[in-house]
Design a protein around this motif. Structure first.
Motif, PDB file in Angstrom:
ATOM      1  N   VAL A  23       0.859  -1.081   0.228  1.00 63.89           N
ATOM      2  CA  VAL A  23       0.060   0.085   0.189  1.00 63.89           C
ATOM      3  C   VAL A  23       0.818   1.213   0.073  1.00 63.89           C
ATOM      4  N   PRO A  24       0.416   2.306  -0.320  1.00 64.96           N
ATOM      5  CA  PRO A  24       1.162   3.694  -0.669  1.00 64.96           C
ATOM      6  C   PRO A  24       1.630   3.797   0.779  1.00 64.96           C
ATOM      7  N   HIS A  62      -0.321  -7.876   9.339  1.00 67.48           N
ATOM      8  CA  HIS A  62       0.691  -7.211  10.073  1.00 67.48           C
ATOM      9  C   HIS A  62       1.707  -6.496   9.418  1.00 67.48           C
ATOM     10  N   SER A  63       2.196  -5.371   9.843  1.00 61.23           N
ATOM     11  CA  SER A  63       3.091  -4.758   9.018  1.00 61.23           C
ATOM     12  C   SER A  63       4.477  -5.337   8.817  1.00 61.23           C
ATOM     13  N   GLY A  64       5.036  -5.387   7.537  1.00 60.97           N
ATOM     14  CA  GLY A  64       6.090  -6.324   7.230  1.00 60.97           C
ATOM     15  C   GLY A  64       7.158  -5.473   6.671  1.00 60.97           C
ATOM     16  N   GLY A  65       7.555  -4.250   6.868  1.00 63.93           N
ATOM     17  CA  GLY A  65       8.593  -3.404   6.165  1.00 63.93           C
ATOM     18  C   GLY A  65       8.009  -2.604   5.161  1.00 63.93           C
ATOM     19  N   GLN A  87       4.218   0.521   1.783  1.00 67.02           N
ATOM     20  CA  GLN A  87       4.309  -0.349   3.032  1.00 67.02           C
ATOM     21  C   GLN A  87       3.919  -1.759   2.548  1.00 67.02           C
ATOM     22  N   ARG A  88       4.570  -2.729   3.202  1.00 71.14           N
ATOM     23  CA  ARG A  88       4.249  -4.045   3.084  1.00 71.14           C
ATOM     24  C   ARG A  88       3.477  -4.551   3.891  1.00 71.14           C
ATOM     25  N   ILE A  89       2.393  -5.269   3.839  1.00 75.20           N
ATOM     26  CA  ILE A  89       1.511  -5.698   5.114  1.00 75.20           C
ATOM     27  C   ILE A  89       1.347  -7.335   4.735  1.00 75.20           C
TER      28      ILE A  89
END
Length: 457
Positions: free
Chosen positions: A36-37, A65-68, A78-80
């Motif tokens: 996602v942006p 969950h956020s992954g970097g 942003q990687r989820i």
């Protein structure tokens, strides 16, 4: 699973009008994540995220969950990380993640279950495909586990392909939270691993709320590298065919067995586990198993211990000393590791025959000492060489597995080709492999010494 990268939009259940565009969904066999942006979300984790993607329409992402992050020509993202996704459904709350049936396929059971009825050739152009057959059905806490064997067909312009398929259904008369189904699937995979000694991973998951609605579940593939497994007892379908339902039922309902199951399968999940770790794990497993399912303490404990403890206690006149002795001797009434392991000395005696030139009790004593040495001093070499420690661990593992099989209803002594004989043959194979490696190592050392001696002249 073929890698996919799909473009779409996402939103949170509590903010359906606040849609975020420019999102990429990435699906592969080992990971599911969305990009996602950057700075779209402030949180680090989300139970549910909803989305709509090209060719998929409604989709629910669960346990996110956020992954970097990542960056490229398209911008910074942003990687989820996603635990699993459900196609065709927008679940706005946890209660929407309730279903009354889940159907999946098992590649390993497809190969393992062998039935006489197969595809029959009527003539050169006509084949009779058997109807779907129910292999077994068992009820666990109001949920039916149904295993069926059937066939799938696929067509091309000039080819008809027919494949055998084993499906497993978890069915309830009422809606059940998906986490309940997930727990049952995990425990069922452990049983499949235990009896087949092969990667138990399922594929092609489908969820149902009623007869008119079905949804596909996609998760990451947690395949085990069964080509890295050490030797295991080969249970055939014919060994369990007549008692399969009872075996499944006991596997689930014997709650005190569950911790032993996890320990006994640990080497399969972690094939890189050290020999010391494997040895300690099986020692712990068999001790817990005997404590939960073996003879009573009064039947295996040396009676002299209790009598002598009582005599000593009665002879102490000093009150403080009596209190001290009571505290220090409270564990005298508990069986030792050797006491517990000796319950299986007959099985040990047969498995170590031709492997260790020891009686069962001498072997168990060495196991006890090696266990204590590893735990307290970090070494085992006073009792075993490296290869001997591994053989000792495999013997303990096989004793444990045979006892677990008997507990859940598998006949380990049925002839011909009993499971006990299979275990013994596996041990003998390991001995031959070990001797060959030792001989090759000794030959290499001899050759090296000869070359060094020539060069020194």
């Amino acid at each position: 699973m073929q890698k996919e990268r799909i473009y779409g939009t996402i939103f949170l259940p509590e903010s359906p009008d606040n849609r975020i565009a420019g999102v990429w969904l990435n699906i592969s066999a080992t990971s599911i994540y969305i990009e996602v942006p950057l700075n779209t979300f402030k949180n680090e984790s989300w139970q549910i995220i909803l989305g709509e993607f090209n060719g998929i329409d409604e989709i629910t992402f669960v346990n996110c969950h956020s992954g970097g992050g990542s960056s490229g020509a398209g911008g910074t993202f942003q990687r989820i990380i996603i635990s699993y996704l459900i196609k065709g459904l927008h679940a706005f709350s946890q209660s929407d993640l309730s279903f009354n049936k889940i159907v999946l396929t098992s590649p390993v059971l497809t190969k393992w279950i062998i039935e006489k009825d197969g595809i029959e050739a009527i003539d050169n152009n006509t084949y009779k495909i058997p109807e779907e057959k129910e292999i077994t059905k068992v009820e666990i806490e109001n949920i039916n586990i149904v295993i069926r064997l059937g066939h799938s067909t696929s067509y091309s312009s000039d080819t008809l392909q027919i494949n055998k398929v084993c499906s497993i259904s978890l069915e309830s008369s009422s809606l059940v939270d998906i986490s309940i189904f997930s727990g049952m699937m995990t425990h069922l995979k452990k049983l499949i691993l235990f009896i087949t000694h092969k990667n138990p991973e399922f594929k092609e998951y489908f969820l149902f709320k009623d007869k008119n609605s079905d949804y596909q579940l996609i998760n990451t593939n947690e395949s085990l590298r069964d080509d890295r497994f050490t030797q295991g007892i080969q249970v055939r379908y014919s060994n369990v065919k007549n008692s399969f339902a009872e075996i499944i039922k006991k596997w689930f309902e014997l709650k005190k067995l569950h911790s032993v199951i996890d320990l006994s399968l640990e080497k399969c999940y972690n094939t890189e586990m050290s020999m010391q770790g494997f040895f300690l794990s099986v020692c712990m497993s068999i001790e817990i198993f005997q404590n939960n399912f073996g003879k009573k303490t009064s039947d295996i404990l040396d009676r002299e211990i209790c009598l002598n403890k009582e005599k000593i206690s009665e002879s102490i006149q000093d009150e403080n000393l009596a209190i001290w002795f009571k505290e220090k001797s409270q564990y005298w009434n508990n069986p030792t590791f050797k006491d517990r392991f000796m319950q299986f000395k007959d099985e040990v005696e047969k498995l170590i025959n031709g492997v260790f030139n020891l009686s069962a009790e001498e072997f168990i004593d060495k196991i006890k000492e090696a266990r204590n040495d590893i735990v307290h001093r970090g070494t085992y070499k006073k009792q075993f060489t490296g290869s001997e420690l591994f053989l000792a661990a495999k013997i303990i593992e096989f004793v444990l597995r045979l006892e677990m099989m008997k507990l859940i209803g598998i006949d380990t002594m049925e002839k011909p080709n009993s499971l006990f004989d299979n275990a013994k043959n596996n041990i003998d194979v390991l001995v031959r492999i070990n001797k060959k490696i030792i001989n090759q190592t000794n030959d290499a050392r001899t050759t090296k010494h000869r070359i060094q001696a020539k060069l020194a002249r």
